[in-house]
Design a protein around this motif. Structure first.
Motif, short mmCIF file in Angstrom:
data_model
loop_
_atom_site.label_atom_id
_atom_site.label_comp_id
_atom_site.label_asym_id
_atom_site.label_seq_id
_atom_site.Cartn_x
_atom_site.Cartn_y
_atom_site.Cartn_z
N LEU A 192 0.85 -1.20 0.00
CA LEU A 192 0.00 0.00 0.00
C LEU A 192 0.88 1.25 0.00
N ARG A 193 1.96 1.18 0.77
CA ARG A 193 2.89 2.31 0.79
C ARG A 193 3.49 2.54 -0.60
N GLY A 194 3.79 1.44 -1.29
CA GLY A 194 4.31 1.55 -2.66
C GLY A 194 3.30 2.20 -3.60
N ILE A 195 2.03 1.88 -3.40
CA ILE A 195 0.97 2.49 -4.22
C ILE A 195 0.90 3.99 -3.94
N HIS A 196 1.02 4.36 -2.67
CA HIS A 196 0.97 5.78 -2.32
C HIS A 196 2.22 6.53 -2.79
N ASP A 197 3.35 5.84 -2.78
CA ASP A 197 4.57 6.46 -3.32
C ASP A 197 4.36 6.78 -4.81
N ARG A 198 3.74 5.85 -5.51
CA ARG A 198 3.49 6.08 -6.93
C ARG A 198 2.49 7.23 -7.12
N LEU A 199 1.45 7.26 -6.29
CA LEU A 199 0.48 8.35 -6.37
C LEU A 199 1.18 9.69 -6.17
N GLU A 200 2.04 9.78 -5.14
CA GLU A 200 2.74 11.04 -4.87
C GLU A 200 3.71 11.39 -5.98
N THR A 201 4.34 10.35 -6.56
CA THR A 201 5.30 10.61 -7.64
C THR A 201 4.60 11.12 -8.89
N LEU A 202 3.46 10.49 -9.23
CA LEU A 202 2.72 10.94 -10.42
C LEU A 202 2.19 12.36 -10.22
N LEU A 203 1.68 12.66 -9.04
CA LEU A 203 1.21 14.02 -8.77
C LEU A 203 2.40 14.99 -8.82
N GLY A 204 3.54 14.55 -8.25
CA GLY A 204 4.72 15.42 -8.19
C GLY A 204 5.24 15.82 -9.56
N THR A 205 5.15 14.90 -10.53
CA THR A 205 5.61 15.25 -11.88
C THR A 205 4.77 16.39 -12.45
N GLU A 206 3.56 16.57 -11.93
CA GLU A 206 2.69 17.64 -12.42
C GLU A 206 2.65 18.81 -11.45
N GLY A 207 3.62 18.85 -10.54
CA GLY A 207 3.71 20.00 -9.63
C GLY A 207 2.67 20.01 -8.52
N ALA A 208 2.12 18.85 -8.21
CA ALA A 208 1.08 18.78 -7.17
C ALA A 208 1.55 17.88 -6.03
N TYR A 209 1.07 18.15 -4.82
CA TYR A 209 1.45 17.29 -3.69
C TYR A 209 0.31 17.17 -2.69
N LEU A 210 0.35 16.07 -1.94
CA LEU A 210 -0.62 15.83 -0.87
C LEU A 210 0.03 16.18 0.46
N ASP A 211 -0.72 16.81 1.34
CA ASP A 211 -0.16 17.13 2.65
C ASP A 211 -0.15 15.91 3.56
N ALA A 212 -1.06 14.98 3.33
CA ALA A 212 -1.06 13.74 4.11
C ALA A 212 -2.00 12.73 3.46
N ILE A 213 -1.74 11.46 3.75
CA ILE A 213 -2.61 10.38 3.30
C ILE A 213 -3.00 9.56 4.52
N TYR A 214 -4.30 9.40 4.75
CA TYR A 214 -4.79 8.53 5.81
C TYR A 214 -5.55 7.38 5.18
N TYR A 215 -5.31 6.18 5.68
CA TYR A 215 -6.06 5.05 5.14
C TYR A 215 -6.62 4.21 6.28
N CYS A 216 -7.73 3.57 5.99
CA CYS A 216 -8.31 2.62 6.94
C CYS A 216 -8.07 1.22 6.39
N PRO A 217 -7.30 0.40 7.11
CA PRO A 217 -6.98 -0.95 6.61
C PRO A 217 -8.02 -1.99 7.02
N HIS A 218 -9.07 -1.52 7.70
CA HIS A 218 -9.98 -2.48 8.35
C HIS A 218 -11.16 -2.88 7.47
N HIS A 219 -11.82 -3.92 7.91
CA HIS A 219 -13.10 -4.30 7.31
C HIS A 219 -13.86 -5.11 8.36
N PRO A 220 -15.14 -4.80 8.55
CA PRO A 220 -15.85 -5.44 9.68
C PRO A 220 -16.32 -6.87 9.43
#
Ligand SMILES: [Zn+2]
Length: 417
Positions: free
Chosen positions: A308-336
Motif C-alpha cells: 500500500l505504501r508503494g501504491i501511495h509512493d506512486r500516487l505522490e510521484t505521479l502528482l509530483g511530476t505535475e507540480g502537485a502534492y498531498l499534505d497527508a494520506i490517511y487510510y483505513c486498513p480495516h473491514h468489519p
C-alpha cells in the motif's frame, strides 16, 4: 535554546536583486531575511543567537550588533574560509549547549518552534529534520521515514527516472544534539553528506518532522519576489501550525486515480485526467490537500501495508511530476465482515476510521490543526459524504467515479467561491 544561523551565503544567483550585500541581508517585504528569522525565534523564547558569517560579514555585524535592539543576544563567528554548510560548526563547538537549532539564513519561514521541539524530544532524536512535500520532488533531495517518523534513507538526486518515492523534502532546518558534530573532521563539510548520512549508518536516531508550514528559500529573483508577496499577503504567518487551516479532504480511488477492482499493485494506479491540476490548485490556495481512503484490501490480505505504501509512493510521484502534492494520506486498513478464508483477523474489526465514520478526518484535524468547519470533503460514494458530514465539515460532495475533469471542475468552483 540557542539558534545557529548559517549566514555566510554569497547570493550569486540573486545578484540582480541586491549587490554587495550578503544573501541573508537582502530585504524581503522590507526587512532582511535574517531579521525575520531572529524575530520568529524570539517569539518562541529564544534569546541567544550565533550567526555564522562569511562573505561581507561586517555588513551583518554592523546591522545587528549585539542584538539588544531586538531584545536578544547575538554572537558571531566569521568563517576565515568557506567550510560548507556544516564545516564551521566544529569551530564553535565550545559555544554550543547540548541541543541547538540550525537555520539557513536565506529561508523565509514561520513555524511553531515549540511543536517541533516537543516532537524532537518525544522521539528521543539525535537530530530532527523539518520535512515537507513540494511541487518539484523529481529534482529535490528526498528523505524516507518509517511509521515511527525516524529517517530510514536519504535519497539525493538524481534518482532513476520514474522511481516511485514519497514526496518528502528536507527543508534545511534542524534541531541537533551537540554530538552530531563528532562526525566533522575539521575541513569543509555538508550536513547531508558528512553528518546525517554517517549518523544513519551508525544507527543514530534522526527524526523527520513533517509539516505543512511555510518555509522557502529566496535564492533566485523569482523566488525572492514570491516570498515577499507571501509575507505581505499574510500567507507566511497564516500557515503557522498554531493557526487552524481549512482542508479539502479527498477520497482516493475514483476521485484521484482510476477506480479498478481492488487496486493492490502500484502499476495499476493511474491518475484521472485533471486530478493533478485539481490538487495543484488546492496547494496554491492555502487549503490542505489530505487523502482519506478505505483500503479493506489490507484486511482481506490482497495487499500488504508495504505494498500500500508503494501504491501511495506512486500516487505522490505521479502528482509530483505535475507540480502537485498531498499534505497527508490517511487510510483505513480495516473491514468489519469476517469470513474470508485469506483474511487477516487483526484488521477485521469494527473500527472508527472506516468511512462513513469520521475517524480519519478527525485524526487529520488533530495532526494538522484543521478547521473542519471551513473544510470540504470530496468523494465518489455516499460513504465519503457520510464521513464528511459526521466530521462536521462545511460541505461534502459526491462526484462521478473516474470521470475526467470532475474533480478539477469542482475544486476550481470551490476555490473561486
Ligand atoms: Zn479503520
Amino acid at each position: 535554546m540557542k539558534v545557529i544561523i548559517l549566514a555566510g551565503g554569497k547570493g550569486t544567483r540573486i545578484a540582480s536583486v541586491a549587490r554587495d550585500i550578503p544573501k541573508p541581508m537582502i530585504p524581503v517585504a522590507g526587512k532582511p531575511v535574517l531579521e525575520w528569522q531572529i524575530e520568529l525565534a524570539r517569539r518562541y523564547g529564544c534569546r541567544d543567537f550565533l550567526l555564522m558569517t562569511g562573505y561581507l560579514g561586517d555588513c551583518i555585524e554592523s546591522y545587528f550588533g549585539d542584538g539588544s535592539r531586538w531584545g536578544v543576544h547575538i554572537d558571531y563567528y566569521r568563517e576565515p574560509e568557506p567550510l560548507g554548510t556544516a564545516g564551521a560548526l566544529q569551530r564553535v563547538r565550545e559555544r554550543l549547549e547540548e541541543e541547538f537549532w540550525v537555520f539557513y539564513g536565506d529561508t523565509v519561514m514561520d513555524f511553531d518552534m515549540e511543536a517541533m521541539l516537543a516532537f524532537h524530544h518525544a522521539h528521543h532524536a539525535d537530530a530532527t529534520l523539518f520535512l515537507h512535500p513540494n511541487g518539484h520532488p523529481y529534482d529535490s533531495d528526498l528523505v524516507r521515514i518509517g511509521e515511527d517518523s525516524l529517517v530510514t534513507a536519504f535519497l539525493p538526486k538524481p534518482r532513476p527516472e520514474g522511481e516511485a518515492q514519497r514526496n518528502l523534502v528536507n527543508a534545511a532546518l534542524y534541531i541537533l544534539r551537540k554530538d552530531c558534530l563528532d562526525y566533522l573532521n575539521g575541513g569543509k563539510a555538508d550536513f547531508g553528506r558528512d553528518i546525517f548520512a554517517p549518523m544513519l549508518s551508525d544507527g543514530k536516531r534522526i527524526a523527520g518532522y513533517v509539516s505543512a508550514e511555510y518555509i522557502k528559500d529566496m535564492g533566485t529573483p523569482e523566488r525572492w519576489e514570491a516570498v515577499g508577496k507571501d509575507i505581505l499577503s499574510g500567507k507566511v504567518a497564516r500557515l503557522n501550525r498554531r493557526n487552524p487551516r481549512p482542508c479539502i479532504f479527498l477520497d482516493r480511488d475514483g476521485v484521484l486515480n482510476r477506480e479498478v477492482n481492488l487496486l493492490s499493485r502500484p502499476e495499476q494506479l493511474e491518475l484521472i485526467p485533471g486530478a493533478a491540476q485539481a490538487v495543484r490548485a488546492i496547494n496554491q490556495s492555502g487549503y490542505l490537500a489530505v487523502v482519506v481512503t478505505n483500503q479493506p484490501q489490507i484486511a482481506r490480505n490482497l495487499c500488504s501495508i508495504e505494498e500500500l505504501r508503494g501504491i501511495h509512493d506512486r500516487l505522490e510521484t505521479l502528482l509530483g511530476t505535475e507540480g502537485a502534492y498531498l499534505d497527508a494520506i490517511y487510510y483505513c486498513p480495516h473491514h468489519p465482515d469476517k469470513g474470508y478464508p485469506e483474511e487477516r483477523p487483526e484488521y477485521k474489526i469494527d473500527c472508527d476510521c472506516r468511512k462513513p465514520k469520521p475517524g480519519m478526518l478527525l485524526q487529520a484535524a488533530r495532526d494538522l490543526h484543521i478547521d473542519l468547519s471551513a473544510s470540504y470533503m470530496i468523494g465518489d460514494s455516499p460513504r465519503d459524504v457520510g464521513a464528511g458530514e459526521a466530521a462536521g465539515v462545511k460541505q461534502s460532495f459526491q462526484i462521478e467515479t473516474n470521470r475526467p475533469g470532475a474533480l478539477q471542475e469542482l475544486v476550481e468552483l470551490l476555490l473561486s467561491a
